[in-house]
Design an enzyme around this catalytic site. Structure first.
Site, PDB file in Angstrom:
ATOM      1  N   ASN B  90       0.925  -1.248   0.074  1.00  0.00           N
ATOM      2  CA  ASN B  90      -0.056   0.057  -0.079  1.00  0.00           C
ATOM      3  C   ASN B  90       0.995   1.447  -0.107  1.00  0.00           C
ATOM      4  OD1 ASN B  90      -2.456   1.649   0.856  1.00  0.00           O
ATOM      5  ND2 ASN B  90      -1.121   2.110   2.481  1.00  0.00           N
ATOM      6  N   TYR B 156       2.062  10.592 -10.660  1.00  0.00           N
ATOM      7  CA  TYR B 156       1.339   9.901  -9.725  1.00  0.00           C
ATOM      8  C   TYR B 156       0.514   8.984 -10.647  1.00  0.00           C
ATOM      9  CZ  TYR B 156      -2.050   8.481  -6.106  1.00  0.00           C
ATOM     10  OH  TYR B 156      -3.106   7.658  -5.420  1.00  0.00           O
TER      11      TYR B 156
END
Lengths: 250, 249
Positions: B90, B156
């Protein structure tokens, strides 16, 4: 946020207090799906147009809006509310396009799409008014890609239910109501498998291979339905969950 | 349904946000959770809170962008617990640069943490999961991996798109070892990545989401626990969209 409080239902009572209506008898065994969901302490009301057990509700026809509306009203009157609607009408049809006619298309449309639409449309106003609800429409992976000899008309009907569900998702989202689909792949016991082994059936898949080398089960469908029925899925909407061993990844 | 008793789970980026919520979810479902993050002060707080209530959890320092750091985390976990059943990869960063502002260093750092980090974690656990013939890997991608999201940087978005392809292909390659690999694709979620933005910006973002609100970290954690459990054994290569309707396709 108190995470201890939020996650306390994680083991055993995920759907406590939920009133879940499961409607239809499609190619996936509704009773097995219901059993899996009931393990999570939900009260499940099974609505069928073909004979019932004691606790079930019988509707003469899923194609009659008034009759479906009445049965929904009766359920709400008896149970106080409905939290989740799960539809399981889907039936596929194997066949080459040369052998499929308009009658087949209409039959698939009526069973797979119209029945789903009518009950979705009957329940949606209650969900909107109560500011909470979940719609889960069980279709087939053939709504994404033909496999196992599924005819084009079957694929169209499955894709239509996926599209229908997305439409409900978009319009009901502001009212805290979610709508999602389950798209199972090869499920043990479904008619299309015709008693064949996994190795034989795998040859009828698009790339003749599936990562998880076995059939799925109605319990797998039930677990996915239970998850999407729970408050853990409150922010999931307009999504089609693949329960297919990985043979379609999109 | 989500009983993870006896399972050993690693959560990277577990000191806050979705990682923190998932650490709680996995631990409360019965797993022993090893939380890895760069910030040990925050991870210790999470681990302590869980241990106080009787759950099994420990905090470890890891920099997922450094393969040796990841290998050490995995090796130490196996030494102590004998196995690894669940990996929730994560850890990720969201740098706030516009197109004109992104430097080579910004791009490389984003890829190093978000993409290489996932690769290092998956590679490190694979040898153990293969021996076990069992493993559940969950990767955090993003709605931005599927759609162009106006508030996010190109680096991103690109990194999260890479993770979608990674998830699918890795799932295909390791299924023979009894390992499932899936991802979650969060929409705009109230995590430290977003919390620092002004109320005005957050409100404007919410208005563009069909459910008219941002997601909460715990709403991603539920999907993580489902994918970590044996209830999802017939699901692999799947990307669960948790976005309030922001992306419907």
């Amino acid at each position: 946020m108190d995470y201890f409080d939020y996650f306390q239902r994680m083991t055993g009572s995920l759907l406590k207090d939920a009133i879940i209506v499961l409607a239809g008898r499609g190619q996936y065994n509704s009773r097995e799906i219901i059993r899996t969901i009931q393990e999570q302490k939900a009260r499940v009301v099974y609505v069928s147009d073909q004979g019932t057990e004691t606790a079930d509700k019988h509707v003469p026809s899923f194609l009659e809006e008034n009759e479906v509306g009445k049965i929904i009203k009766d359920i709400i009157s008896e149970y106080g509310n409905i939290s989740v609607l799960i539809t399981n009408f889907f039936n596929g049809k194997i066949g080459e396009f040369e052998d499929i006619g308009i009658a087949d298309m209409e039959m698939l449309w009526e069973n797979n799409v119209k029945k789903t639409f009518i009950i979705n449309n009957s329940v949606a106003p209650y969900f909107k008014a109560q500011g909470y609800g979940k719609i889960i429409n069980i279709v087939s992976a053939s709504g994404k890609r033909a496999y196992l000899g599924a005819c084009p008309a079957e694929c169209a009907s499955a894709a239509a239910v996926i599209g229908l569900t997305k439409g409900y998702a978009e319009q009901l989202a502001p009212y805290n109501v979610t709508a999602n689909c389950l798209a199972p792949g090869l499920i043990d016991g479904e008619k299309a498998l015709d008693g064949k082994s996994f190795a034989e059936v795998q040859q009828a898949l698009p790339i003749k291979w599936q990562p998880v080398q076995k059939f799925g089960s109605c319990q797998d469908i039930g677990y996915a339905a239970a998850f999407l029925s729970s408050y853990f899925a409150d922010y999931i909407t307009g999504y089609t969950m693949d329960v297919n061993g990985g043979f379609i990844m999109d | 349904m989500f009983d993870l008793s006896g399972k050993i789970a690693i959560v990277t980026g577990g000191s806050s946000g979705i990682g923190e919520a998932s650490a709680y979810g996995l631990a409360i479902a019965g797993a022993t959770v090893i939380i890895g993050a760069r910030n040990t002060e925050r991870t210790e707080k999470v681990a302590s809170a869980l241990k106080e209530k009787g759950y099994s959890c420990e905090a470890c320092q890891v920099d997922v962008a450094v393969s040796a750091s990841v290998e050490a985390l995995i090796e130490n976990t196996v030494k102590k617990y004998g196995r690894i059943d669940i990996l929730f990869s994560n850890a990720g960063i969201l740098l706030d640069q516009t197109l004109d502002q992104i430097t080579d260093a910004d791009w490389e750092h984003t890829m190093a943490v978000n993409v290489s980090g996932a690769f290092y974690c998956c590679r490190s656990v694979l040898q153990y999961m293969k021996k076990q013939h069992y493993g559940k890997i969950i990767i955090t991608s993003s709605v931005g991996g599927k759609m162009s999201h106006p508030t996010a940087g190109l680096h991103y978005i690109s990194s999260k798109g890479a993770l979608l392809a990674f998830t699918r292909h890795f799932a295909n390659q390791v299924s023979q070892y009894g390992i499932t690999v899936n991802a979650i694709a969060p929409g705009t979620t109230m995590t430290p990545m977003i919390q620092h933005r002004s109320d005005e910006i957050k409100k404007a973002i919410a208005q563009k989401i069909p459910m008219l609100r941002l997601g909460n970290p715990q709403e991603l954690a539920g999907a993580v626990v489902y994918l970590a459990s044996d209830c999802s054994n017939y699901i692999t290569g799947e990307i669960i969209d948790v976005n309030g309707g922001l992306y419907i396709a």
